[in-house]
Design a protein around this motif. Structure first.
Motif, short mmCIF file in Angstrom:
data_model
loop_
_atom_site.label_atom_id
_atom_site.label_comp_id
_atom_site.label_asym_id
_atom_site.label_seq_id
_atom_site.Cartn_x
_atom_site.Cartn_y
_atom_site.Cartn_z
N TYR A 36 65.54 -18.65 44.68
CA TYR A 36 66.16 -19.22 43.47
C TYR A 36 67.37 -18.41 43.00
N VAL A 74 71.56 -22.61 40.35
CA VAL A 74 71.33 -22.44 38.91
C VAL A 74 71.45 -23.75 38.15
N LEU A 87 69.74 -29.17 35.63
CA LEU A 87 69.83 -28.51 34.34
C LEU A 87 69.69 -29.50 33.18
N HIS A 105 65.31 -19.57 32.46
CA HIS A 105 66.51 -20.22 32.98
C HIS A 105 67.66 -20.05 31.98
N THR A 111 66.59 -23.49 28.63
CA THR A 111 66.28 -24.93 28.65
C THR A 111 65.20 -25.29 27.64
N ASP A 157 65.22 -13.64 33.55
CA ASP A 157 65.20 -14.47 34.75
C ASP A 157 65.94 -13.71 35.85
N ILE A 190 70.89 -16.35 37.45
CA ILE A 190 70.71 -17.14 36.23
C ILE A 190 71.22 -16.37 35.02
#
Length: 271
Positions: free
Chosen positions: A61, A67, A71, A106, A109, A129, A133
């Motif tokens: 990731y 990234v 989203l 993240h 979010t 993270d 990110i």
């Protein structure tokens, strides 16, 4: 027992086996044609899953071009978010302000998704993270695209002591126990809110999840081992729930069965 009832068992098992074989064949055909199923492969450990990836795709990731994948949808409220909102509201009941570490948060979010449903201004919201990110988050703040109220942290301890640990969709992407994550924090939080933990009846396995251009190790834990891990923590388990919409089947290995997705709330037992 009637002969009809007796004969139905192997027939059902045979149908299930044929269905699994068909799904596996379809998945492998899709892969051969260049299509990318969401979950492929089954490995005994995260390292084994990483070793099975091309050498240029082993950052999982932690890649700049991963990234921004999904989203916009991640910033929307989902059905499985409602138990988290309920328990965050409960955690805030006796506090004028609270601090929270959003582990695996993240680009904020959940902060965005929950902002219309929580007194978000009362929460000091920290995010820990992966480096890619964090870089994107800080760059987004500099451009005014990500809320300035978010605090991006390079480690769990960097957030300082917090009241709440939120880990929504984190545990399947990290290869260490929850107890170790707690040990990496500056102090034990009063509340732990977990969501979207992937579990199964059999041994813990790691599969590959396709996320944008990357394949990412995705851990599905043995549910009894997971429960034992929760039981040894100095916390009281207040609530648990299931997210049936997040149950997954590995297309290349359907015989391993469906995963379960669960959430938990724990509160620290006073010393």
């Amino acid at each position: 027992m009637s002969s009809a009832a007796t004969s139905s068992k192997p027939t059902l098992a045979l149908r299930r086996g044929l269905s699994n074989m068909t799904l596996a064949a379809k998945t492998r055909l899709r892969m051969a044609l260049g299509r990318k199923p969401r979950f492929t492969g089954a490995f005994a450990s995260r390292q084994e899953a990483l070793d099975a990836l091309p050498t240029d795709n082993r950052k999982a990731y932690d890649q700049d071009d991963v990234v921004s994948v999904s989203l916009q949808s991640m910033q929307q409220l989902a059905p499985w978010d409602y138990p988290v909102i309920y328990w965050l509201t409960r955690a805030l009941e006796d506090k004028p302000t609270a601090s929270l570490l959003d582990a695996g948060g993240h680009l904020g979010t959940k902060f965005t998704a929950f902002s219309g449903y929580l007194p978000i201004e009362r929460i000091s919201w920290h995010i820990w993270d992966l480096p890619a990110i964090l870089r994107a988050g800080q760059a987004g703040q500099a451009r005014g695209e990500i809320p300035a109220a978010l605090h991006f942290q390079p480690s769990p301890a960097a957030a300082g002591p917090v009241d709440i640990l939120l880990a929504s969709g984190l545990m399947q992407y990290i290869d260490r126990p929850l107890s170790q994550l707690l040990a990496e924090m500056a102090a034990p939080p009063e509340w732990i809110i977990l969501n979207k933990v992937a579990l199964r009846d059999g041994d813990t396995i790691v599969t590959h999840e396709q996320i944008g251009p990357a394949r990412v190790p995705y851990q599905i834990r043995n549910q009894h081992s997971w429960q034992s891990e929760l039981n040894i923590l100095p916390y009281e388990l207040l609530d648990s729930w299931e997210n049936p919409m997040l149950s997954h089947l590995i297309g290349t290995h359907p015989g391993l069965g469906q995963s379960r997705s669960v959430g938990h709330v724990l509160r620290r037992i006073p010393a």
